[in-house]
Design an enzyme around this catalytic site. Structure first.
Site, short mmCIF file in Angstrom:
data_model
loop_
_atom_site.label_atom_id
_atom_site.label_comp_id
_atom_site.label_asym_id
_atom_site.label_seq_id
_atom_site.Cartn_x
_atom_site.Cartn_y
_atom_site.Cartn_z
N HIS A 101 -35.21 -91.88 35.61
CA HIS A 101 -36.60 -91.92 35.17
C HIS A 101 -37.19 -93.28 35.49
O HIS A 101 -36.52 -94.32 35.33
CB HIS A 101 -36.69 -91.67 33.66
N GLU A 118 -34.23 -93.03 26.98
CA GLU A 118 -33.72 -91.96 26.12
C GLU A 118 -32.34 -92.31 25.58
O GLU A 118 -31.68 -93.26 26.05
CB GLU A 118 -33.67 -90.64 26.88
N HIS A 176 -28.20 -90.66 36.04
CA HIS A 176 -27.43 -90.00 34.98
C HIS A 176 -27.48 -88.48 35.13
O HIS A 176 -28.34 -87.93 35.82
CB HIS A 176 -27.98 -90.39 33.59
N ARG A 196 -35.42 -86.15 40.34
CA ARG A 196 -34.16 -85.45 40.62
C ARG A 196 -33.68 -85.86 42.01
O ARG A 196 -34.43 -85.75 42.98
CB ARG A 196 -34.41 -83.93 40.55
#
Length: 320
Positions: A101, A118, A176, A196
């Site tokens: 991200h 996150e 990740h 992605r």
């Protein structure tokens, strides 16, 4: 405002399964449900109250009409009329795509969005289940780009076997993926911006490869090998144990063997409880709500005292 529960927003995913129904009792009908969004104001996916006198009201309606009372004065000053975090439970029957991200600056410039920092709390994991978090060595941009082009990216990545209770902090730029057989609670900035970069060459139900964001990711990746992702935290029973304290959210772990009173009179923030084990009753002067594993409750910033009643619950307490 009484403690609030919301209707889960259920998301089909190529990699999803049925555990959200089998373990948590979520009302799913699909065999590929990967996510239950518990608290969201993402456009098109806005949570709706499921209990009490405010049943049927949307979270956004409550923020618009009772902003400071619900969110807290400092939260409104910082984020306006937007709920600043997104709360999910995730069931990965298959490996998720490898992704990352962007940070706030890049996300603002490219997508007029926040970035996405996150954290994950592992609720259940099959034997030998893994996460991918970061690289296994320092990597150059050129080396990374070549590995993506040659389908050898997996050779550069760091794999972590996981078990219940393991907790990971995923800052922006860190590559990740959640591995097959992992079920977890996720707390993140309100953002749906994901780059992605590898999807195991899988095809969707229509036979198409999913979109990759190879070029966008190049300037967003953190190429350094870092060991800053595994969260070490105390687990004293009937105590508030700090897990993560970052600019976007603060998360504590609470395991109850007896009732616990929390004084929140000086807390200028809403409080979220995610139940990650057992069940508990949460009481305030304005009302009470029961939650069990896989459920979430939101308490307004105006709450001055919280009573947690349980003899076996594990809770994640989230504030700003």
């Amino acid at each position: 405002m009484h403690p609030l529960k919301f209707k889960p927003i259920l998301k089909e995913r190529l990699w999803g399964g049925t555990k959200l129904k089998e373990v948590f009792g979520k009302p799913i009908e699909s065999d590929i449900t990967g996510e239950s969004w518990e608290l969201s104001t993402v456009p098109g996916d806005i949570s709706v109250v499921a209990n009490g006198s405010l049943e049927g009201k949307s979270l956004q309606e409550l923020i618009d009409s009772k902003g400071e009372e619900l969110l807290g004065k400092s939260v409104v000053e910082r984020f306006g009329k937007e709920f600043p975090i997104l709360i999910k439970f995730i069931d990965a029957k298959q490996d998720l795509s490898i992704q990352l991200h962007p940070n706030d600056a890049l996300a603002k410039e490219r997508h007029n969005s926040f970035g996405k920092t996150e954290m994950w709390y592992i609720m259940d994991a099959d034997p030998k289940a893994e996460l991918i978090v970061g690289f296994n060595k320092d990597v150059t941009k050129e080396e990374y780009a070549e590995s993506v082009a040659n389908d050898t990216l997996l050779d550069l990545l760091n794999y972590e076997q996981v078990k219940e209770g393991d907790t990971f902090f995923i800052n922006t730029g860190k590559i990740h993926a959640i591995g097959a057989g992992v079920m977890l609670a996720e707390i993140q900035q309100t953002s749906d911006v994901t780059y992605r970069v590898f999807d195991f060459n899988r095809k969707d139900k229509d036979g198409n490869l999913r979109e990759l964001h190879t070029d966008l990711a190049l300037d967003a990746v953190d190429y350094e090998k870092k060991d800053d992702f595994k969260v070490s935290y105390s687990q004293e029973k009937n105590e508030v144990n700090t897990m993560v304290d970052c600019p976007y959210f603060k998360t504590n772990f609470i395991e109850l063997t007896e009732n616990l009173e929390l004084d929140t009179v000086n807390r200028d923030s809403f409080t979220i409880f995610m139940c990650v084990g057992g069940e508990a009753k949460i009481s305030t002067a304005e009302g009470e709500v029961a939650i069990k594993s896989g459920e979430t409750a939101l308490l307004p910033a105006s709450t001055q005292k919280i009573s947690l009643q349980s003899t076996g619950a594990k809770l994640l307490e989230v504030t700003i």
